[in-house]
Design an enzyme around this catalytic site. Structure first.
Site, PDB file in Angstrom:
ATOM      1  CB  THR A 174       0.614 -10.118  15.294  1.00  0.00           C
ATOM      2  OG1 THR A 174       0.775 -11.522  15.081  1.00  0.00           O
ATOM      3  CG2 THR A 174       1.754  -9.405  14.573  1.00  0.00           C
ATOM      4  CG  ASP A 175       1.641 -14.756  17.969  1.00  0.00           C
ATOM      5  OD1 ASP A 175       1.386 -14.361  16.807  1.00  0.00           O
ATOM      6  OD2 ASP A 175       1.314 -15.890  18.377  1.00  0.00           O
ATOM      7  CD  GLU A 176       2.095 -14.163  12.034  1.00  0.00           C
ATOM      8  OE1 GLU A 176       2.885 -14.107  11.076  1.00  0.00           O
ATOM      9  OE2 GLU A 176       0.874 -14.348  11.913  1.00  0.00           O
ATOM     10  CE1 TYR A 201       0.371  -8.623   9.931  1.00  0.00           C
ATOM     11  CE2 TYR A 201       1.064 -10.839  10.541  1.00  0.00           C
ATOM     12  CZ  TYR A 201       0.320  -9.704  10.799  1.00  0.00           C
ATOM     13  OH  TYR A 201      -0.465  -9.639  11.920  1.00  0.00           O
ATOM     14  CE  LYS A 253       0.254  -5.337  13.573  1.00  0.00           C
ATOM     15  NZ  LYS A 253      -0.782  -4.264  13.708  1.00  0.00           N
TER      16      LYS A 253
END
Length: 336
Positions: free
Chosen positions: A125-127, A149, A153
């Site tokens: 994810t870009d997060e 979260y 990741k």
């Protein structure tokens, strides 16, 4: 090609699996799939076709090494979607996020290595990059996650990189922007708001609604994953972007219009802890190397998504309301 797809009954994994089985990706025509899913609250066996000559389903956990040792041998590649993904849930309790996202990724990679699986794509994810006020992240930017979260990741990404660098496992990483589309669990922003509005409810918008996200249809994301699987380079990260950048409030206003509601349905709620202001990725690498570009305009994709939820209450109503007695999905905040 024999593919092993983790998290295959979830939103993104099931879209990828269905499209592979429909021969929708160049280079994967005729591929068979072993679909692994734990079937937690966000996994739904009905998201996949029935078992057939090209699909077999395994109910199991990515942390179950003994199970993976039984089912992984003989596969040509792993596409690793399985993850806990909801930011609000990670703030309430992060244990399962680190177990599934970090330990689960390690177990999948280690077992793939032991079983001689030749190729792995790890879907991230870009997060993991954190928040960016202006400009866009490239794949070389540091990982600065701000939620449990995102931290889990980021940890899984580093595990994947280590298996390439240490063991020369042929693994690539994708980092995508916010997804939307059919079959998305109604705890996430777009399906939560659509289903709330279809039921005549309100929509909870965090803070002042100014948080900015880049939105991509799940079909565009999965095409990128397929490209990375068949043509991506080992040890490389590929940002998947090129969607539409909108504030949460602007997305809300689009959904109000599509659902025939007005601004009286909006409820401004206290902001999420550590809420990232803006995400944006530079996707030039995947465009230049693999010829990728998204195809579905946000306005058209969003309208189609609203129509899908309107036409499939039998899918989302049981999912949405299958919660504990003291909580409904609508009571939660929103992801993104």
């Amino acid at each position: 090609m024999r593919l092993f797809v983790t998290g295959a009954a979830g939103f993104i994994g099931s879209h990828f699996a269905r499209t592979v089985l429909a021969d929708g990706y160049p280079g994967l025509s005729g591929a068979t799939i072993t679909a692994l899913d734990k079937l937690t609250y966000s996994g739904n066996r009905d998201n996949l076709p029935a078992d057939g000559p090209r699909l077999s389903f395994v109910h199991g956990d990515v942390c179950d090494r003994d199970l993976l040792r039984q089912v992984l041998p003989g596969h040509d590649a792993v596409v690793h979607f399985a993850a806990e993904t909801h930011v609000d849930r990670s703030i309430e309790g992060a244990d399962e996020f680190f177990r599934t996202n970090v330990l689960g990724t390690h177990t999948v990679l280690d077992t793939a290595l032991q079983c001689g699986v030749g190729r792995v794509v790890h879907v991230s994810t870009d997060e993991v990059y954190g928040s960016i006020a202006k400009g866009s992240w490239t794949e070389l930017d540091p990982l600065l996650p701000n939620s449990p979260y995102a931290a889990s990741k980021a940890g899984s990404d580093l595990v994947a990189r280590s298996y390439w660098r240490t063991h020369r496992l042929d693994v690539s990483i994708t980092r995508c922007t916010n997804n939307y589309g059919p079959y998305q669990h109604p705890e996430k922003l777009i399906p939560l708001f659509i289903t709330n509005l279809l039921e005549g409810g309100h929509v909870p918008v965090y803070g002042d609604g100014g948080n900015m996200r880049e939105w991509m249809h799940v079909d565009d994301h999965c095409r990128a994953v397929a490209l990375v699987l068949t043509r991506g380079r080992a040890g490389e990260v590929y940002n998947v972007g090129g969607g539409t950048e909108e504030t949460n409030l602007a997305v809300t206003e689009r959904l109000l219009e599509l659902c025939g509601a007005d601004r009286s349905a909006i409820r401004m709620v206290p902001d999420r802890k550590g809420h990232d202001l803006r995400y944006s990725v530079d996707e030039s690498k995947i465009r230049e190397e693999l010829g990728y570009e998204p195809r579905i305009p946000f306005a058209a994709g969003l309208a189609d998504t609203v129509a899908w939820y309107r036409d499939h209450p039998d899918w989302w109503k049981p999912t949405k309301h299958a919660t504990s007695p003291d909580e409904t999905v609508q009571d939660r905040g929103l992801s993104g």
